[in-house]
Structures are given as C-alpha cells and as structure tokens.
Design a protein around this motif. Structure first.
Motif, PDB file in Angstrom:
ATOM      1  N   ILE A  61       0.859  -1.187   0.000  1.00  0.00           N
ATOM      2  CA  ILE A  61       0.000   0.000   0.000  1.00  0.00           C
ATOM      3  C   ILE A  61       0.892   1.232   0.000  1.00  0.00           C
ATOM      4  N   VAL A  62       0.589   2.187  -0.836  1.00  0.00           N
ATOM      5  CA  VAL A  62       1.279   3.481  -0.822  1.00  0.00           C
ATOM      6  C   VAL A  62       0.355   4.494  -0.164  1.00  0.00           C
ATOM      7  N   ASP A  63       0.851   5.149   0.880  1.00  0.00           N
ATOM      8  CA  ASP A  63       0.090   6.214   1.539  1.00  0.00           C
ATOM      9  C   ASP A  63       0.797   7.540   1.304  1.00  0.00           C
ATOM     10  N   THR A  64       0.165   8.422   0.544  1.00  0.00           N
ATOM     11  CA  THR A  64       0.717   9.752   0.276  1.00  0.00           C
ATOM     12  C   THR A  64       0.038  10.735   1.228  1.00  0.00           C
ATOM     13  N   GLN A  65       0.734  11.110   2.282  1.00  0.00           N
ATOM     14  CA  GLN A  65       0.120  11.931   3.324  1.00  0.00           C
ATOM     15  C   GLN A  65      -0.234  13.335   2.811  1.00  0.00           C
ATOM     16  N   LEU A  86       4.230   1.817   2.097  1.00  0.00           N
ATOM     17  CA  LEU A  86       5.231   2.795   1.683  1.00  0.00           C
ATOM     18  C   LEU A  86       4.614   4.173   1.877  1.00  0.00           C
ATOM     19  N   VAL A  87       5.162   4.962   2.791  1.00  0.00           N
ATOM     20  CA  VAL A  87       4.560   6.239   3.125  1.00  0.00           C
ATOM     21  C   VAL A  87       5.398   7.383   2.565  1.00  0.00           C
ATOM     22  N   THR A  88       4.720   8.325   1.910  1.00  0.00           N
ATOM     23  CA  THR A  88       5.354   9.561   1.465  1.00  0.00           C
ATOM     24  C   THR A  88       4.550  10.724   2.029  1.00  0.00           C
ATOM     25  N   ASP A  89       4.870  11.926   1.596  1.00  0.00           N
ATOM     26  CA  ASP A  89       4.028  13.085   1.899  1.00  0.00           C
ATOM     27  C   ASP A  89       3.819  13.856   0.605  1.00  0.00           C
ATOM     28  N   LEU A  90       2.957  14.865   0.648  1.00  0.00           N
ATOM     29  CA  LEU A  90       2.598  15.560  -0.585  1.00  0.00           C
ATOM     30  C   LEU A  90       3.812  16.170  -1.273  1.00  0.00           C
ATOM     31  N   ALA A  91       4.727  16.757  -0.485  1.00  0.00           N
ATOM     32  CA  ALA A  91       5.893  17.393  -1.085  1.00  0.00           C
ATOM     33  C   ALA A  91       6.770  16.385  -1.810  1.00  0.00           C
ATOM     34  N   LEU A  92       6.860  15.168  -1.297  1.00  0.00           N
ATOM     35  CA  LEU A  92       7.646  14.132  -1.961  1.00  0.00           C
ATOM     36  C   LEU A  92       6.878  13.520  -3.119  1.00  0.00           C
ATOM     37  N   VAL A 101       6.480  -0.671   7.624  1.00  0.00           N
ATOM     38  CA  VAL A 101       6.198   0.685   7.169  1.00  0.00           C
ATOM     39  C   VAL A 101       7.519   1.339   6.753  1.00  0.00           C
ATOM     40  N   MET A 102       7.623   1.661   5.471  1.00  0.00           N
ATOM     41  CA  MET A 102       8.832   2.250   4.904  1.00  0.00           C
ATOM     42  C   MET A 102       8.579   3.712   4.553  1.00  0.00           C
ATOM     43  N   ALA A 103       9.629   4.550   4.665  1.00  0.00           N
ATOM     44  CA  ALA A 103       9.453   5.989   4.448  1.00  0.00           C
ATOM     45  C   ALA A 103      10.613   6.558   3.627  1.00  0.00           C
ATOM     46  N   PRO A 104      10.533   6.497   2.300  1.00  0.00           N
ATOM     47  CA  PRO A 104      11.590   7.107   1.477  1.00  0.00           C
ATOM     48  C   PRO A 104      11.644   8.610   1.674  1.00  0.00           C
ATOM     49  N   SER A 105      12.811   9.191   1.447  1.00  0.00           N
ATOM     50  CA  SER A 105      12.963  10.627   1.674  1.00  0.00           C
ATOM     51  C   SER A 105      13.380  11.405   0.434  1.00  0.00           C
TER      52      SER A 105
END
Length: 600
Positions: free
Chosen positions: A316-320, A381-387, A352-356
């Motif tokens: 699952i990809v979660d784009t915060q 796989l968690v990202t955020d909007l900026a990434l 839970v993985m968090a690429p930067s």
C-alpha cells in the motif's frame, strides 16, 4: 507608498550593476487554476533539465478543478538542490493575486514580469522591479490567447539568458501530435516574448543570466512517477485504486505504462474494494498493490488486518496530506504516522517504509514488493505531498541495483502427494514465523483461507493453544527485518560529539541537508538522521546516533509530534525537542535554520 518602476529606470539601474551570472535562481509562475500555470512551469523546467541544470519544483494548488490561486515554484541551480528556496528571483504573474500573495518571497533584486492585461501594481511598501508585458495581447495577435504562457516563457528566457531554441524539443514533445504548425505557433510565441524583452530592455538584465550547466542527462520527476516506475520494475502487473490527491498520479502514470508490460489498472468504487482486490490478486500470485492518502488509508484498515491474518502479501502506498477528514487535500502534512502503525484492530506484523527522496521512492517501491512476499504481510510505503508531487532532478536509475525476491512459494514438484482428506499446511508454525506459501491451483496445495483465527491448514479454530501458537508465529516474522533491511536510516554523522542531532522523515530531508552546513558556519556541530523504516523501528541504530549529540530535535509536519512520540516509545532516557509545522506549507531552509539555532 506604491512604487512602479518604468523600463527607463530599470535600464539605468542594471547598466550600472555590471554582469554577474547566477549559479542559482528561483522562479515562480502564478495565476488562476486551469489557465495553464502548471504547463508553463513544466515547459520552463523541462528545457532547463535537458540543459543539465539541477531542479527542485513545488506546486501550490487549490482543491478544485478550476479557479483559485495556484503557483509553481522552481529552483534552478548548477549544483544539486533538494528543497524549495527561501526567496524568489523571478515572479511571473498572470493576475494581481499572484503578486499580492507571493511578493513577500522576492529578494531585494527580484523581478516581477506580469501580464499587462490586468494592469499590475505593486503593493504598498515594496520597492521592486515590475515589468508589465502584454502576454495575452501578443498571444492573441499570434492566433490564440491560450499561448500567453508561451509568451511568458519566452520573456523569462530573455531575462536569464536562455535562447528560445532551448525549448524546441520540449515543445515538439508536447505538441507534435497536433501537427507541425502547432509546434511552430508555440515556438513563435516563445520567440516573440523573448524579443519583446530584448527590445525593451536590451542587456540591462545581464545580472540575471544563469551560469552554464554541466550538460549531463538527468531525469526530472515527481515521487509518484518514481513509485509507479518502481512498481513496474518490481514486476507488479496489477494496481487497484480510487483517485485521491496526492496519490492519483501513481494510478494515472500506470494507466499509461502498465499495459505495455501486460498489466492493468482498475479504478474501483472505493478504497475498501481497491485494497481487497489487491489482496486477492496477490493471493493468485500476481504482484499487486494500491495507493491512496489518509482518508483512503482509514477505509483500508480492516482489509489491512485481513492481509495480516491471512498472511497475504500486500503493498500500500500512503501519500500523506493535510487532515483530518477532508482537511487540506492539496497541502503538505505528515500526520498519518500513528495511523500507519496502529489503525488496524488486533496485532499483525506490518512493515512501514518511508523514502525521503524521489530516487529512494523508486528503489524502496521495489523493495516493498520483495518484503511483502518474503514476510507475507502488508507493507506500507509512506510519502508526503511534497515528496509525492514535488519534482526533483534524479540521476539515472541503476536497474542492476536491485533484485526480485519472491520469498517461499512451493511448486508442484516440491509438495508431497496429498493423503486423502489431508491439506497443505499453509499456516504451518515455523521458527522464522514465515510459512510455506502456495498459489491456487498448485497440485497437492489445497488449503483453506479465512479471516478468522485458523489452524495450520487454514481451518477455523478457537483453541487457546492454537491461537497463541499462530499469533506468536505471525509476530515472529519481523524479528530479523532490521538486520535484513538495507538502510533503515539515512545518516549524515560527521561529529562524535555533536551539539545537535536533527531527525526527520520523508521530504524534510532536503531542507535539513541544506540547514546543516549553515549551522556549521555558525560553529554548531550538527548531525542528521532521516527515518526510513518506521516499523519495525530501528531502535539500536537511532540510539547510537542519539548518544553522539547533546541535543536532539525532531522536524515534522504535524501538530502533535507524532514521529517524536514514536521515537520516545522505542528509545528510552532521551530528551527530544520538536520543530513542528502544520500550516500546509513545507519547511523553508531559513525558518528551519533559525528554529534549530534557538534550540542549541
């Protein structure tokens, strides 16, 4: 006091200044959503990328299809850059709101080039250069007002010393399918915009010319595209998803690309269906995944538990994005961290993985599929909007840097003949916690699958002894993951006795990297750690880095310090300070620098 500088004064000012090429500048275009602001930035940046400049772009946009202010800020440099800039060199304005909203970012020598159509004015107390250019009028004379963005691109080119021919390939890529005449009309608009500035100003703006780039070929991509490409490279051939900002670009990318590899994308009726469909596809042996944002992750909670209980691989990809509820759907936030770890009911193994960076997003996506099958559990796989939506220069990807690992999958030839009324021990209790997996239809591999507690062959069981054995088995899976995970932390640790350790997650990495040298110039010894594996948490590795620092600060985009809380849950006897930002905007390097200084 309103100050409007006329071109005659501009010319005199810059003739006295001499020529001083820039190694770096920041450019922003703004206007109403739906009038080509994004494409203007895309064309400008693509040409610079092909010349070999390093770029970092970030879009500010409203949560509606059309209307509302939007802008695209692009940092251009002859050396690598990993975050948006503090200030702004050139602002391209298609309406007055763009000037009013963004003028505070302009540096003292900043320039505004604006469409003369709306009669631009400077807000009170700003002594800046404003050049009004008839973007719309020029475009209309050339055939259509829609080309006003191309006129603006041309005007910018003249200011920074870029020849209009640099856009030829970009324009062809965008418009050649519509015919060569459309390509030529757009190129004419760019040339006309450039010539207008040259005729009016001449060489007066030489101080804004960019230094030459290295000419190296690099990719220029958003994190979502890197995730989509990573899924293809990992061998995924099925994606089920429901559109949601800021995850939709992953689905849109794969809708175009996945069929070329024999795969498909299905837009489901909701996120519940998307998640369960991905589980079913993985059960059948296809590497499948889904992608969403916080609201969708909430709906998937029960299905994530199903993946854990049935021990089916699931990515699952979660784009915060900004929450809660609909919140700020098009703005930056990192407030899903606790939900990622604890939203499912009951205890299941979960990674839970968090690429930067964008590059890490590609490689970590491949690894997410590997881990999901090796450990037979959900991997988020968690990202955020900026990434996810920020666009970065990316060095050529190394497709030899990773391998495809599918874990334990029994084949027909390795399964003993089945005795009458006996079943395959799909959930056999093992020391590693990982049971042998078999795909449906494999001879002698018949077993039962259910979301209730079950025995080794999958039959429902409420036996206390079986419950404990199965639960212990599942939870043993992750005991070795910290040893197997290649890089649970990004570490930049130059000092054994640091004054400060700065910890971040996801897109804050680039900003922190820029702040560390600034602190060094002030005599502050600072180390930097970026958390890349959120669960199971890399306790020992982080403790080692914390022991080297007198002060520890956690930088994150939420109101409650979720990452800091997770660190405190895992690491004892440590004092942590938090630097929080939750107004929907990414950290700027200078504001983070000032906040770090105050803590030392």
């Amino acid at each position: 006091m309103k100050i409007m500088k006329q071109l005659t004064f501009i010319i005199e000012k810059y003739k006295k200044g001499g020529t001083n090429v820039k190694e770096q500048l920041s450019w922003k275009v703004g206007g109403q959503q739906g009038e080509g602001i994004e494409s203007t930035g895309e064309i400008f940046a693509s040409a610079l990328n092909r010349l070999g400049y390093f770029l970092y772009g970030y879009r500010h946009f409203s949560s509606r299809i059309k209307g509302g202010h939007t802008n695209n800020k692009i940092r251009v440099s002859t050396t690598p850059v990993y975050s948006i800039s503090d200030d702004l060199t050139i602002l391209v304005a298609f309406d007055q709101e763009t000037i009013d909203v963004n003028i505070h970012e302009l540096s003292e020598d900043g320039i505004i080039i604006a469409d003369a159509k709306f009669k631009p004015v400077l807000p009170a107390h700003y002594d800046l250069t404003l050049i009004d250019i008839p973007f719309t009028e020029i475009a209309t004379e050339l055939g259509t007002s829609l080309m006003k963005n191309m006129v603006a691109v041309g005007a910018t080119s003249a200011i920074i010393g870029l020849e209009p021919s640099a856009y030829q390939n970009v324009v062809e890529d965008l418009f050649l399918r519509k015919g060569e005449s459309i390509v030529e009309k757009n190129m004419e608009a760019i040339r006309t915009g450039a010539n207008f500035v040259k005729e009016q100003v001449g060489d007066a703006l030489a101080d804004y010319q960019l230094a030459n780039a290295d000419g190296q070929k690099r990719m220029f991509m958003i994190g979502n595209d890197a995730i989509g490409l990573g899924a293809i490279a990992a061998g995924s051939r099925f994606m089920a998803a429901y559109p949601i900002t800021p995850a939709s670009e992953i689905m849109e990318y794969l809708i175009k690309k996945l069929p070329e590899f024999g795969g498909t994308v299905i837009q489901t009726e909701d996120e519940i269906a998307a998640c369960t469909m991905a589980i079913g596809a993985n059960y059948a042996g296809v590497r499948a995944f889904t992608a969403s944002a916080g609201p969708g992750l909430s709906l998937m909670a029960e299905a994530i538990g199903l993946s854990g209980m049935t021990e089916q691989p699931l990515v699952i990809v979660d784009t915060q994005r900004g929450g809660p509820s609909t919140g700020l759907p098009t703005k930056q936030e990192q407030s899903d961290l606790m939900a990622l770890l604890f939203s499912t009911h009951g205890d299941i193994p979960k990674i839970v993985m968090a690429p930067s960076t964008v590059e890490e997003a590609f490689y970590d996506t491949v690894e997410a599929f590997n881990l999901a099958e090796e450990y037979q559990c959900p991997v988020i796989l968690v990202t955020d909007l900026a990434l996810s939506l920020g666009k970065q220069s990316v060095e050529p990807l190394n497709y030899n840097q990773f391998e495809i690992r599918r874990g334990i999958i029994e084949r027909e030839e390795t399964i003993p003949e089945r005795e009458e009324k006996s079943y395959f021990k799909r959930y056999e209790v093992t020391e590693s916690g990982v049971s042998n997996r078999v795909l449906p239809g494999t001879k002698n591999g018949i077993h039962h699958v259910t979301g209730v507690e079950h025995d080794e062959v999958g039959m429902p069981s409420e036996s206390p002894e079986n419950r404990k054995a199965q639960m212990d088995k599942r939870m043993r899976k992750l005991n070795q993951l910290n040893n197997d995970f290649n890089q649970p932390l990004f570490i930049h640790s130059e000092h054994e006795d640091a004054d400060l350790l700065v910890i971040g997650i996801n897109s804050t990495r680039g900003t922190i990297q820029e702040v560390i040298p600034r602190l060094a110039n002030d005599g502050i010894k600072a180390n930097h750690v970026q958390v890349r594996l959120l669960h199971p948490f890399p306790k020992e590795e982080l403790e080692n880095e914390m022991e080297k620092a007198k002060n520890v600060v956690v930088v994150e985009h939420n109101a409650t310090g979720q990452l800091a809380a997770i660190i405190k849950m895992n690491v004892t006897n440590v004092k942590i300070e938090s630097i929080l930002k939750y107004d929907g905007n990414p950290f700027l390097p200078n504001e983070l620098y000032q906040a770090c200084k105050e803590l030392v």
